[in-house]
Design a protein around this motif. Structure first.
Motif, mmCIF file in Angstrom:
data_model
loop_
_atom_site.group_PDB
_atom_site.id
_atom_site.type_symbol
_atom_site.label_atom_id
_atom_site.label_comp_id
_atom_site.label_asym_id
_atom_site.label_seq_id
_atom_site.Cartn_x
_atom_site.Cartn_y
_atom_site.Cartn_z
ATOM 1 N N PHE A 173 0.852 -1.182 0.000
ATOM 2 C CA PHE A 173 0.000 0.000 0.000
ATOM 3 C C PHE A 173 0.889 1.233 0.000
ATOM 4 O O PHE A 173 1.700 1.435 0.901
ATOM 5 N N CYS A 174 0.743 2.041 -1.055
ATOM 6 C CA CYS A 174 1.585 3.220 -1.233
ATOM 7 C C CYS A 174 0.754 4.486 -1.027
ATOM 8 O O CYS A 174 -0.330 4.611 -1.591
ATOM 9 N N MET A 175 1.269 5.398 -0.236
ATOM 10 C CA MET A 175 0.563 6.639 0.060
ATOM 11 C C MET A 175 1.352 7.816 -0.495
ATOM 12 O O MET A 175 2.533 7.982 -0.191
ATOM 13 N N GLY A 176 0.675 8.630 -1.320
ATOM 14 C CA GLY A 176 1.331 9.771 -1.934
ATOM 15 C C GLY A 176 0.665 11.071 -1.533
ATOM 16 O O GLY A 176 -0.550 11.127 -1.331
ATOM 17 N N SER A 177 1.456 12.124 -1.421
ATOM 18 C CA SER A 177 0.912 13.441 -1.097
ATOM 19 C C SER A 177 1.507 14.475 -2.048
ATOM 20 O O SER A 177 2.664 14.382 -2.441
ATOM 21 N N ALA A 178 0.703 15.457 -2.401
ATOM 22 C CA ALA A 178 1.148 16.509 -3.320
ATOM 23 C C ALA A 178 1.889 17.586 -2.535
ATOM 24 O O ALA A 178 1.437 18.717 -2.400
ATOM 25 N N CYS B 138 4.551 1.794 1.543
ATOM 26 C CA CYS B 138 5.420 2.685 0.776
ATOM 27 C C CYS B 138 4.847 4.092 0.854
ATOM 28 O O CYS B 138 3.634 4.265 0.961
ATOM 29 N N CYS B 139 5.701 5.085 0.834
ATOM 30 C CA CYS B 139 5.259 6.481 0.813
ATOM 31 C C CYS B 139 5.989 7.250 -0.279
ATOM 32 O O CYS B 139 7.133 6.930 -0.612
ATOM 33 N N THR B 140 5.334 8.276 -0.810
ATOM 34 C CA THR B 140 5.986 9.252 -1.679
ATOM 35 C C THR B 140 5.478 10.614 -1.238
ATOM 36 O O THR B 140 4.348 11.004 -1.529
ATOM 37 N N LEU B 141 6.315 11.323 -0.499
ATOM 38 C CA LEU B 141 5.921 12.561 0.187
ATOM 39 C C LEU B 141 6.752 13.756 -0.246
ATOM 40 O O LEU B 141 6.729 14.791 0.411
ATOM 41 N N GLY B 142 7.486 13.627 -1.331
ATOM 42 C CA GLY B 142 8.396 14.690 -1.725
ATOM 43 C C GLY B 142 9.725 14.553 -1.009
ATOM 44 O O GLY B 142 10.111 13.467 -0.583
ATOM 45 N N MET B 143 10.424 15.645 -0.843
ATOM 46 C CA MET B 143 11.737 15.622 -0.206
ATOM 47 C C MET B 143 11.583 15.391 1.296
ATOM 48 O O MET B 143 10.686 15.945 1.934
ATOM 49 N N GLY C 162 7.672 1.695 10.548
ATOM 50 C CA GLY C 162 7.459 0.460 9.803
ATOM 51 C C GLY C 162 7.430 0.612 8.299
ATOM 52 O O GLY C 162 6.973 -0.293 7.589
ATOM 53 N N LEU C 163 7.922 1.749 7.781
ATOM 54 C CA LEU C 163 7.909 1.952 6.333
ATOM 55 C C LEU C 163 8.841 0.964 5.638
ATOM 56 O O LEU C 163 9.999 0.805 6.031
ATOM 57 N N ALA C 164 8.341 0.318 4.592
ATOM 58 C CA ALA C 164 9.136 -0.652 3.846
ATOM 59 C C ALA C 164 9.920 0.002 2.722
ATOM 60 O O ALA C 164 11.065 -0.349 2.461
ATOM 61 N N ALA C 165 9.282 0.971 2.021
ATOM 62 C CA ALA C 165 9.924 1.564 0.847
ATOM 63 C C ALA C 165 9.500 3.019 0.707
ATOM 64 O O ALA C 165 8.417 3.416 1.149
ATOM 65 N N TYR C 166 10.377 3.799 0.077
ATOM 66 C CA TYR C 166 10.070 5.205 -0.190
ATOM 67 C C TYR C 166 10.270 5.456 -1.676
ATOM 68 O O TYR C 166 11.322 5.155 -2.235
ATOM 69 N N THR D 168 11.655 23.677 -10.203
ATOM 70 C CA THR D 168 11.516 24.030 -8.785
ATOM 71 C C THR D 168 12.239 23.081 -7.848
ATOM 72 O O THR D 168 12.238 23.278 -6.631
ATOM 73 N N ARG D 169 12.823 22.026 -8.383
ATOM 74 C CA ARG D 169 13.595 21.071 -7.577
ATOM 75 C C ARG D 169 14.693 20.515 -8.463
ATOM 76 O O ARG D 169 14.450 20.159 -9.614
ATOM 77 N N THR D 170 15.903 20.441 -7.974
ATOM 78 C CA THR D 170 17.018 19.994 -8.804
ATOM 79 C C THR D 170 17.145 18.477 -8.794
ATOM 80 O O THR D 170 16.581 17.782 -7.941
ATOM 81 N N TYR D 171 17.911 17.996 -9.745
ATOM 82 C CA TYR D 171 18.206 16.561 -9.816
ATOM 83 C C TYR D 171 18.918 16.111 -8.542
ATOM 84 O O TYR D 171 18.620 15.052 -7.984
ATOM 85 N N ASP D 172 19.847 16.946 -8.068
ATOM 86 C CA ASP D 172 20.587 16.590 -6.855
ATOM 87 C C ASP D 172 19.694 16.612 -5.623
ATOM 88 O O ASP D 172 19.942 15.864 -4.673
ATOM 89 N N ASP D 173 18.662 17.461 -5.609
ATOM 90 C CA ASP D 173 17.691 17.414 -4.516
ATOM 91 C C ASP D 173 17.079 16.024 -4.421
ATOM 92 O O ASP D 173 16.903 15.464 -3.329
ATOM 93 N N ARG D 174 16.746 15.480 -5.571
ATOM 94 C CA ARG D 174 16.145 14.140 -5.592
ATOM 95 C C ARG D 174 17.147 13.078 -5.121
ATOM 96 O O ARG D 174 16.808 12.192 -4.336
#
Length: 533
Positions: free
Chosen positions: A286-291, A319-324, A337-341, A358-364
């Motif tokens: 289960f992956c949770m994403g936020s803008a 899994c989460c995807t929350l930005g930086m 308990g997060l398995a993956a980001y 608005t975000r650099t490659y190196d930020d990622r």
């Protein structure tokens, strides 16, 4: 992500071992492997002991039990393993898969015990150990009671991060038979886990005739996985719209006028209800994403930590995807308990600024580094159809395949064009199934043990085309009728697709099914041998 392993709690006796000792930098697989090859211990237990960690270096002793009445070579050293309590883990697979066991150990928790920071750890090889035969290896890690007040104690997440740095060096992870000294092959196609690919090598693979590329990728897939097993993931947007980034493909950017309107963050109870529905429909991650551009408000992040903990308690991988995120936030997610980001690079470094400013490659890359430090698996991929050229697709694959450790999963997305975004007005050619197959197959060959995820854009491909993409090496999908804000095949349609193609879902918190094929194992110091895996 594999299940948290069981450990035997053992009072280890004091033991004197003797062998060759050396000081090694993290990543020096070859030096440790050569030391083992020089010793060639036969028909007796042996120990790979790692101790005295300092500044990314450590002492390593390739050893056997010292006998008091025996004389040893002058360049051998003795070491006294202390009498202490250990958590002992069994490695049941072939030796070249011991990294998988270490990754499982990262998830181990105990209500009473914690690992000891910088304690002496070792791998114990049985007297009948054979590199081509599964099993025969134990991993011994020193532990202490959680209420003990030792000056070198630390939180489990920080200890796991320390272990992770050691593991990547192979100092304790199969250095006795390092990957550099062996390769696997099936039907004339060989596979080796490498992180030293050159750009030209990646380009040569990517540009192979398509059917030859698919054949090689499908064969590599069968060396490392049961090709029928496919991971099913569900992606839920917990905060939709209003993102301050200017990604030209994204419907959630506040810079673009799309059908997506900012919504309040979902409540914890609402997310848990959706997770339960996803699990009932067959999803195991289960992956949770936020803008969000980055994790900011403390209350919002506190709710995310609660969501992670509760979904994990349901038995699903999270899994989460929350930005930086910062290093501290990554450790908090690990503790929850997060398995993956997930943090995609999207495209090559060269093309990136044409898509996002608005975000650099190196930020990622820095966020990915923070995730790794916390011992969380990395999910990182890209998007096809955002104005890139073939060289940009090669560049993205090269960046992913030369990371210090391959991502645990690589999502391959096809652009879903949304009216109101800059790329929707750019008159770009659509991504074809052949485009996706070439990218997926290249990823499979370069990163043979990675989950390659067939992600956004599946709605534009027929069932037959999706079957072609599974043949190319995809072994993970997103299911559910929505991916953040765009359409995706419904659960029922995917269940029928699995039935038609003879696919089975991967269970959560379990190791991947092993290949049913007979794979040839070739060691640099021995004749080729065949092992049923």
């Amino acid at each position: 992500m594999s299940s948290p392993p069981s450990a035997r709690i053992i009072e280890g006796p004091a033991l004197r071992v003797v062998g060759l000792q050396g000081r090694f930098q993290t990543g020096d697989n070859e030096g440790i492997s050569k030391m083992w090859q020089k010793l060639q211990f036969r028909d007796q237990e042996s120990f790979g002991v790692c101790f005295d960690y300092h500044d990314e270096s450590f002492d390593y002793l390739a050893s056997i039990v010292a006998k008091p009445d025996q004389t040893y070579p002058s360049d051998w050293r003795t070491y006294d393993l202390p009498k202490t309590t250990y958590a002992v883990f069994d490695h049941t697979g072939p030796i070249w898969e011991i990294h998988d066991t270490w990754r499982q150990i990262h998830t181990w928790t105990s209500p009473d015990w914690e690992l000891v920071m910088n304690g002496t750890s070792y791998e114990k090889y049985s007297k009948d150990f054979c590199p081509n035969v599964p099993g025969g290896v134990e991993i011994w890690l020193p532990i202490q009671r959680k209420d003990a007040s030792f000056p070198n104690s630390a939180t489990s997440a920080h200890i796991f991060a320390m272990l992770s740095r050691v593991l990547r060096s192979s100092s304790l992870s199969g250095a006795k038979f390092a990957r550099a000294g062996s390769s696997l092959s099936l039907n004339g196609v060989s596979s080796e886990v490498r992180t030293d690919w050159t750009y030209e090598e990646v380009k040569e693979i990517y540009n192979k005739p398509l059917l030859e590329l698919i054949y090689q990728a499908a064969t590599v897939h069968r060396i490392h996985f049961d090709p029928r097993e496919v991971q099913q993931c569900t992606l839920l947007s917990i905060k939709t719209g209003g993102c301050t980034e200017d990604c030209k493909y994204c419907s959630q950017s506040s810079k673009h006028k799309t059908f997506v309107k900012p919504e309040p963050r979902k409540k914890v109870e609402e997310v848990l209800e959706m997770a339960a529905r996803a699990k009932a429909a067959g999803s195991t991650r289960f992956c949770m994403g936020s803008a969000w551009r980055e994790v900011g408000k403390k209350n919002a992040f506190k709710d995310v930590l609660t969501m992670v903990k509760e979904v994990n308690n349901m038995g699903m991988e999270v899994c989460c995807t929350l930005g930086m995120i910062t290093e501290e936030q990554a450790f908090q997610l690990k503790e929850a308990g997060l398995a993956a980001y997930n943090h995609n690079l999207d495209t090559s470094r060269e093309h990136y600024a044409n898509v996002i400013t608005t975000r650099t490659y190196d930020d990622r890359l820095n966020t990915i580094a923070n995730v790794r430090k916390a011992g969380i698996s990395v999910c990182c991929g890209g998007i096809l159809g955002i104005g890139e050229k073939d060289d940009d697709r090669v560049g993205l694959m090269h960046t992913l395949a030369t990371m210090e450790e391959h991502p645990e999963s690589v999502p391959v997305n096809a652009l879903v064009s949304v009216q109101g975004t800059p790329l929707a007005d750019a008159d770009l050619p659509p991504v074809t199934a052949f485009d996706m197959a070439r990218a997926i197959a290249t990823a499979r060959i370069l990163m043979p043990k990675t989950m390659v995820r067939l992600s956004a854009g599946r709605m534009s491909f027929s069932d037959a085309e999706q079957g072609f993409l599974f043949m190319a090496g995809a072994n993970s999908i997103f299911n559910g009728d929505t991916l953040l804000t765009t359409a995706n095949p419904a659960f029922e349609k995917d269940n029928q697709l699995f039935t038609d193609l003879g696919l089975v879902g991967k269970k959560s918190h379990t190791a991947h099914k092993k290949t049913p094929y007979v794979v040839k194992v070739t060691h640099s110091t021995t004749e080729p041998q065949v092992a049923a895996m």
